[in-house]
Design a protein around this motif. Structure first.
Motif, mmCIF file in Angstrom:
data_model
loop_
_atom_site.group_PDB
_atom_site.id
_atom_site.type_symbol
_atom_site.label_atom_id
_atom_site.label_comp_id
_atom_site.label_asym_id
_atom_site.label_seq_id
_atom_site.Cartn_x
_atom_site.Cartn_y
_atom_site.Cartn_z
ATOM 1 N N HIS A 1 0.827 -1.203 0.000
ATOM 2 C CA HIS A 1 0.000 0.000 0.000
ATOM 3 C C HIS A 1 0.864 1.258 0.000
ATOM 4 N N ILE A 2 1.934 1.247 0.788
ATOM 5 C CA ILE A 2 2.837 2.396 0.816
ATOM 6 C C ILE A 2 3.469 2.612 -0.554
ATOM 7 N N ALA A 3 3.861 1.535 -1.205
ATOM 8 C CA ALA A 3 4.430 1.658 -2.550
ATOM 9 C C ALA A 3 3.423 2.301 -3.503
ATOM 10 N N ALA A 4 2.141 1.933 -3.368
ATOM 11 C CA ALA A 4 1.097 2.511 -4.215
ATOM 12 C C ALA A 4 0.897 3.987 -3.916
ATOM 13 N N LEU A 5 0.979 4.367 -2.638
ATOM 14 C CA LEU A 5 0.838 5.778 -2.271
ATOM 15 C C LEU A 5 1.995 6.603 -2.842
ATOM 16 N N VAL A 6 3.198 6.084 -2.737
ATOM 17 C CA VAL A 6 4.363 6.778 -3.289
ATOM 18 C C VAL A 6 4.211 6.940 -4.793
ATOM 19 N N LEU A 7 3.795 5.872 -5.460
ATOM 20 C CA LEU A 7 3.623 5.895 -6.912
ATOM 21 C C LEU A 7 2.600 6.932 -7.345
ATOM 22 N N ASN A 8 1.585 7.152 -6.497
ATOM 23 C CA ASN A 8 0.528 8.105 -6.845
ATOM 24 C C ASN A 8 0.738 9.486 -6.221
ATOM 25 N N GLY A 9 1.921 9.720 -5.675
ATOM 26 C CA GLY A 9 2.302 11.059 -5.257
ATOM 27 C C GLY A 9 1.661 11.566 -3.990
ATOM 28 N N LEU A 10 1.263 10.666 -3.093
ATOM 29 C CA LEU A 10 0.654 11.075 -1.832
ATOM 30 C C LEU A 10 1.653 10.893 -0.695
ATOM 31 N N SER A 11 1.957 11.978 -0.005
ATOM 32 C CA SER A 11 2.827 11.892 1.167
ATOM 33 C C SER A 11 2.074 11.214 2.303
ATOM 34 N N GLY A 12 2.747 11.015 3.434
ATOM 35 C CA GLY A 12 2.102 10.350 4.551
ATOM 36 C C GLY A 12 0.859 11.069 5.031
ATOM 37 N N VAL A 13 0.978 12.381 5.284
ATOM 38 C CA VAL A 13 -0.185 13.121 5.774
ATOM 39 C C VAL A 13 -1.250 13.249 4.688
ATOM 40 N N GLU A 14 -0.840 13.389 3.433
ATOM 41 C CA GLU A 14 -1.814 13.468 2.341
ATOM 42 C C GLU A 14 -2.566 12.152 2.169
ATOM 43 N N ALA A 15 -1.864 11.044 2.371
ATOM 44 C CA ALA A 15 -2.524 9.742 2.304
ATOM 45 C C ALA A 15 -3.587 9.646 3.381
ATOM 46 N N LEU A 16 -3.273 10.143 4.571
ATOM 47 C CA LEU A 16 -4.217 10.090 5.684
ATOM 48 C C LEU A 16 -5.406 11.008 5.436
ATOM 49 N N VAL A 17 -5.158 12.223 4.977
ATOM 50 C CA VAL A 17 -6.236 13.179 4.714
ATOM 51 C C VAL A 17 -7.187 12.629 3.657
ATOM 52 N N THR A 18 -6.660 12.079 2.583
ATOM 53 C CA THR A 18 -7.529 11.569 1.517
ATOM 54 C C THR A 18 -8.258 10.311 1.946
ATOM 55 N N HIS A 19 -7.622 9.495 2.780
ATOM 56 C CA HIS A 19 -8.309 8.297 3.257
ATOM 57 C C HIS A 19 -9.475 8.673 4.164
#
Length: 285
Positions: A164-182
């Motif tokens: 999942h982290i690899a997918a987030l990196v690939l789609n340009g979402l930082s840690g906090v951005e991944a959390l906000v969008t989730h």
């Protein structure tokens, strides 16, 4: 088998995650010298990797504020060794599951079957590019069925999480951005719980939202735009594709049975109070 991995996650994820909320786990970890608060979580989950520094923990956990991680790691390793932490963590899980399910259920055919199926699924996992999974895969298997089940779920969860982290990196979402969008999907933490548990300030959260608005991922109300939905969809598709191997190993019939067993056990632990109210959104799977 599209969608099977997501259904498994909703069926079994709580059986692992209860360890992060159970007082028995916290008591076991503070009992060996860790300080109350965030330290038991960060040390407990990262101990399989050894006495790593805060940079490694923040990188592999991904959506936690690195500043918060650095307040307790590496200090935790001056208070207890990783080996002591792992032993205490498992001891706490044992006590928590005993409370939530009852001693009789821990030895039931249902738990034994679930443990066997989950362990079989882990044989399909691979370690390449998956540091948290690889670290936990190097640990010995506990013998009681309920602990073997918990360990198997831990392996499957970390295996999926690394992908999942690899997918987030690939789609340009930082840690906090991944959390906000989730959170914006309505399928995970509430906003307040996300900020509190992941250590992000109101200012940091707002800054992440503003950046996502500038990129067209969030609208003015903080909801996902069409592009935001598409980004989250791409992340989930990539995550499931990277997590297929364990379920391919089981096959459809065994996976369906494991899902059935997991949903029943999950309902029991949730009903028994495994999680505090107000942590997750109402429509969480």
């Amino acid at each position: 088998m599209a969608g099977d991995e997501k259904r498994f996650k909703s069926a079994f994820d709580s059986l692992h995650a209860l360890a992060y909320f159970a007082p028995e786990v916290d008591q076991a970890l503070t009992g060996i010298g860790l300080r109350p608060g965030r330290m038991p979580y960060f040390a407990g989950r990262s101990a399989a990797m050894g006495a790593v520094g805060p940079e490694v923990v923040a990188a592999t956990f991904y959506n936690f504020n690195p500043e918060v991680v650095a307040r307790v790691i590496p200090r935790a390793w001056t208070l207890a060794t990783p080996e002591q932490v792992l032993e205490a963590r498992l001891e706490g899980v044992d006590k928590a599951l005993t409370r939530l399910l009852g001693e009789g259920e821990l030895k039931s055919d249902q738990v034994v079957e679930a443990a066997e199926l989950a362990r079989e699924a882990t044989a399909g996992c691979t370690a390449e590019g998956r540091p948290l999974y690889a670290a936990h895969a190097g640990l010995d298997w506990p013998e009681p069925p309920h602990l073997a089940l918990w360990h198997a779920i831990t392996l499957l969860r970390e295996h999926r999480g690394d992908g999942h982290i690899a997918a987030l990196v690939l789609n340009g979402l930082s840690g906090v951005e991944a959390l906000v969008t989730h959170v914006a999907t309505g399928a995970g933490f509430t906003v307040d719980a996300a900020k509190l548990t992941r250590g992000w300030s109101d200012e940091q959260w707002t800054a992440a939202q503003e950046g996502l608005r500038d990129r067209g991922i969030l609208d003015g109300d903080g909801a996902l735009t069409a592009e935001g939905v598409a980004v989250r969809d791409r992340v989930e598709v990539a995550t499931e594709a990277a997590a297929k191997a364990p379920w391919d190993r089981l096959g459809p019939a065994k996976l369906a049975r494991l899902e059935e067993l997991g949903r029943d056990l999950t309902r029991r632990v949730v009903s028994a109070g495994a999680f505090p109210k107000g942590v997750f959104a109402q429509n969480r799977a």
